[in-house]
Design a protein around this motif. Structure first.
Motif, mmCIF file in Angstrom:
data_model
loop_
_atom_site.group_PDB
_atom_site.id
_atom_site.type_symbol
_atom_site.label_atom_id
_atom_site.label_comp_id
_atom_site.label_asym_id
_atom_site.label_seq_id
_atom_site.Cartn_x
_atom_site.Cartn_y
_atom_site.Cartn_z
ATOM 1 N N TYR A 64 0.835 -1.193 0.000
ATOM 2 C CA TYR A 64 0.000 0.000 0.000
ATOM 3 C C TYR A 64 0.873 1.247 0.000
ATOM 4 O O TYR A 64 2.028 1.235 0.439
ATOM 5 C CB TYR A 64 -0.969 0.010 1.185
ATOM 6 N N THR A 119 0.326 5.508 0.798
ATOM 7 C CA THR A 119 -0.501 6.655 1.164
ATOM 8 C C THR A 119 0.282 7.926 0.860
ATOM 9 O O THR A 119 1.484 8.007 1.112
ATOM 10 C CB THR A 119 -0.886 6.617 2.654
ATOM 11 N N THR A 154 -4.838 6.918 -1.345
ATOM 12 C CA THR A 154 -4.317 5.615 -0.936
ATOM 13 C C THR A 154 -4.444 4.623 -2.090
ATOM 14 O O THR A 154 -5.491 4.535 -2.726
ATOM 15 C CB THR A 154 -5.092 5.077 0.283
#
Length: 263
Positions: free
Chosen positions: A204, A206, A211
């Protein structure tokens, strides 16, 4: 295996997320960097995205490889969205489902993808069919393991479970019925993202733009974080929460105590 990606954030062209990055989902269709099973994701692709105030996403899916679809290249250049889920499908056994087998699957405001494989499909999951209404089985978009896993998730969502709980409980149920399965599940409603890691990679990112949750990074930005195996991920546009998943044989609670949010 497959590769998939979900995004929440500022409005962006589809191409900025799916085709333009140096290691984009488009490139991962033939040159993934972290894929552990399979090498060419050419048996279909799809993208679902949210537009305006309509809670139901649009979808574009095809049975062939993403690189061969010039119409998608045009769409990716001009269509903009603040939330999407996209996937490219690993080369697999021949079947009659064509683009219906390509993620994302959809119902209402939800989009879903499965990166993995159910061990021993279909016999291994036959004991789970009584848990689903007959109408749900008959309404399956395709006759593959991913469509069946989606039916299990969707039944829980319709029963009132939140997205994270529905994914976690389904992953544990399938893992118990079919040990050795790979169950990286990805779900969005356009406002949040839920995902599981069970046998393959997930990362992931951000940033101030939003995101991204993806099977693997689409560029070399050092802010990408890898999600540990056997983990439930819950994300918004600004925050990511990781929760370890227990093994199916553990206590009745599917989720271990939560970690602190990661931002």
């Amino acid at each position: 295996m497959c590769r998939h990606l979900a995004y929440l954030g500022h409005e962006e062209p589809l191409g900025r997320l799916l085709t333009e990055p140096p290691h984009s989902l488009y490139r991962q269709s033939w040159a993934p960097r972290h894929q552990r099973h399979g090498t060419v994701n050419a048996d279909g692709f799809g993208v679902g995205w949210y537009a305006g105030d309509d809670p139901a996403p649009a979808r574009y899916r095809r049975a062939g490889p993403i690189w061969a679809d010039q119409s998608f290249a045009d769409l990716a250049r001009v269509v903009r969205t603040s939330a999407l889920l996209a996937a490219v499908r690993d080369a697999t056994l021949a079947g009659a489902d064509a683009e219906a087998a390509a993620a994302p699957y959809a119902s209402g405001s939800w989009l879903f993808s499965h990166n993995g494989a159910v061990k021993g499909w279909p016999r291994s999951l036959a004991p789970l069919t009584p848990t689903l209404p007959a109408a749900d089985l008959l309404a399956m978009e395709a006759r593959n393991d991913s469509a069946f896993v989606w039916a299990l998730v969707l039944a829980r969502l319709r029963a009132g479970d939140d997205e994270s709980q529905a994914l976690a409980d389904t992953a544990l149920e399938v893992a118990e019925a079919a040990p050795g399965s790979r169950l990286n599940l990805l779900l969005t409603n356009g406002e949040t993202i839920a995902a599981t890691t069970w046998g393959d990679t997930l990362w992931y990112l951000t940033s101030s733009r939003g995101t991204v949750v993806a099977s693997e990074p689409y560029d070399d930005d050092p802010r990408w974080q890898e999600v540990p195996d056997r983990t439930l991920l819950a994300a918004s546009r600004t925050d990511v929460l990781l929760t370890p998943l227990k093994e199916p044989s553990d206590a009745a609670s599917a989720l271990a105590p939560s970690k602190e949010p990661r931002t």
